[in-house]
Design a protein around this motif. Structure first.
Motif, PDB file in Angstrom:
ATOM      1  N   THR A   1       0.839  -1.195   0.000  1.00 52.83           N
ATOM      2  CA  THR A   1       0.000   0.000   0.000  1.00 52.83           C
ATOM      3  C   THR A   1       0.882   1.255   0.000  1.00 52.83           C
ATOM      4  O   THR A   1       2.020   1.218   0.485  1.00 52.83           O
ATOM      5  N   PRO A   2       0.379   2.368  -0.528  1.00 50.55           N
ATOM      6  CA  PRO A   2       1.142   3.629  -0.488  1.00 50.55           C
ATOM      7  C   PRO A   2       1.502   4.027   0.942  1.00 50.55           C
ATOM      8  O   PRO A   2       2.590   4.576   1.171  1.00 50.55           O
ATOM      9  N   GLU A   3       0.608   3.756   1.887  1.00 48.11           N
ATOM     10  CA  GLU A   3       0.869   4.110   3.281  1.00 48.11           C
ATOM     11  C   GLU A   3       2.050   3.328   3.837  1.00 48.11           C
ATOM     12  O   GLU A   3       2.890   3.869   4.569  1.00 48.11           O
ATOM     13  N   LEU A   4       2.134   2.033   3.475  1.00 50.10           N
ATOM     14  CA  LEU A   4       3.248   1.215   3.961  1.00 50.10           C
ATOM     15  C   LEU A   4       4.560   1.709   3.359  1.00 50.10           C
ATOM     16  O   LEU A   4       5.594   1.758   4.045  1.00 50.10           O
TER      17      LEU A   4
ATOM     18  N   ALA B   1       5.189   4.773   2.353  1.00 50.15           N
ATOM     19  CA  ALA B   1       5.520   6.055   2.985  1.00 50.15           C
ATOM     20  C   ALA B   1       6.148   5.846   4.361  1.00 50.15           C
ATOM     21  O   ALA B   1       7.037   6.594   4.781  1.00 50.15           O
ATOM     22  N   ARG B   2       5.706   4.817   5.037  1.00 46.66           N
ATOM     23  CA  ARG B   2       6.205   4.543   6.400  1.00 46.66           C
ATOM     24  C   ARG B   2       7.612   3.977   6.390  1.00 46.66           C
ATOM     25  O   ARG B   2       8.458   4.353   7.210  1.00 46.66           O
TER      26      ARG B   2
ATOM     27  N   GLY C   1      -2.762  -3.009   4.374  1.00 44.92           N
ATOM     28  CA  GLY C   1      -1.559  -2.294   4.775  1.00 44.92           C
ATOM     29  C   GLY C   1      -0.671  -3.026   5.744  1.00 44.92           C
ATOM     30  O   GLY C   1       0.275  -2.441   6.291  1.00 44.92           O
TER      31      GLY C   1
ATOM     32  N   ARG D   1      -4.634   1.823  -4.985  1.00 46.90           N
ATOM     33  CA  ARG D   1      -4.697   1.127  -3.703  1.00 46.90           C
ATOM     34  C   ARG D   1      -3.371   0.451  -3.355  1.00 46.90           C
ATOM     35  O   ARG D   1      -3.043   0.262  -2.192  1.00 46.90           O
TER      36      ARG D   1
END
Length: 304
Positions: free
Chosen positions: A162-165, A167-168, A228, A247
């Motif tokens: 995921t993009p959030e993962l 980014a993290r 995620g 997604r």
């Protein structure tokens, strides 16, 4: 000839009888009468099973040619959709079945109103004879030489998160960078899918994915990836649409080793002329002639 071919394909009289829907004594006696008529032994019979004699190998080649001619004649007579009827039992992988095959079934059943369909979703490699399966759709090159097969399409697996993962933990630049990111991993008989192969500096390198979450079922892993939890190497038919709509993000696309996985329809040799089986195979070949996930993938790579 059909009994003889079935005995060779399945490895025994009992299995051949099950495949043909006859009794084991009938199958055994048929081969004995055939050998008596030809005046030669076709099979060496031992406690470990059966193997062809030299005469048996020659006769098998001749029998196949004769049966192919008979089957072609029968297929021509049965070409009308009016002949397509009865119960069809099909085994398919769970994720592929839910995502791609089940949505096609209303169109197939509308085209063939006299067919009843039993669609079995399982990631187990079922024995077609023991499970009384007419046809199986499987991913990967066929390894059972006793089965006929028809290629439906190619399929790749790509690494996504995921993009959030991303980014993290940061976008990985090299396969080794994946070690700092959480993954999801297969369990059981598909544990080999946890070995992701890449090309780095002209050499093939393998990243072994480990995880706090493991499953023997691909859809479960994919949902965890979408949620995620971790990085996954997943089949394109699931991944490409999710990448296209944002997604998921593909990782290390320029380094991933192409694995050339393919999707096949498999069935027993004596079943290929059964109208309902033939109709399903032809329907699937047409449906998968140009998979939409490949179109999505080309659009991404071309910048469309």
């Amino acid at each position: 000839m059909r009994v003889f071919q079935a005995v060779v394909a399945t490895g025994g009289f009992g299995a051949a009888a099950n495949a043909l829907g006859v009794s084991q004594p009938f199958a055994s006696q048929t081969i004995q009468r055939l050998e008596a008529r030809l005046g030669t032994r076709l099979l060496h019979r031992t406690t470990r099973g059966h193997r062809l004699t030299e005469d048996g190998e020659r006769f098998l080649d001749a029998a196949r040619r004769v049966l192919e001619a008979v089957e072609a004649a029968e297929a021509e007579w049965q070409r009308s959709d009016a002949q397509v009827e009865g119960l069809l039992r099909v085994s398919v992988p769970i994720a592929l079945g839910l995502d791609r095959i089940t949505p096609l079934m209303p169109a197939y059943l509308e085209r063939h109103p006299k067919v009843s369909l039993d669609l079995r979703l399982t990631d187990d490699v079922e024995n077609l004879i023991d499970a009384r399966i007419d046809l199986a759709v499987r991913m990967g090159r066929p390894t059972d030489s006793s089965l006929m097969h028809r290629r439906l399409c190619g399929l790749q697996r790509i690494v996504v998160a995921t993009p959030e993962l991303v980014a993290r933990f940061g976008m990985p630049k090299r396969p080794a960078d994946l070690a700092r990111m959480p993954c999801v991993a297969w369990d059981g008989s598909r544990e080999h899918l946890n070995r992701w192969k890449f090309v780095e500096d002209g050499e093939i390198v393998t990243f072994h994915a480990e995880s706090r979450f493991r499953s023997n079922q691909g859809m479960s892993l994919y949902l965890m990836c979408l949620g995620g939890f971790g990085v996954m190497r997943v089949a394109e038919h699931l991944a490409r649409p999710a990448v296209a709509d944002g997604r998921l993000v593909q990782l290390l696309a320029d380094r991933l080793l192409v694995d050339n996985t393919e999707i096949y329809a498999l069935f027993l040799p004596d079943r290929r002329i059964v109208p309902r089986i033939r109709s399903f195979v032809e329907f699937m070949v047409e449906a998968f002639r140009e998979p939409d996930w490949e179109i999505v993938g080309r659009g991404e790579r071309s910048g469309a």
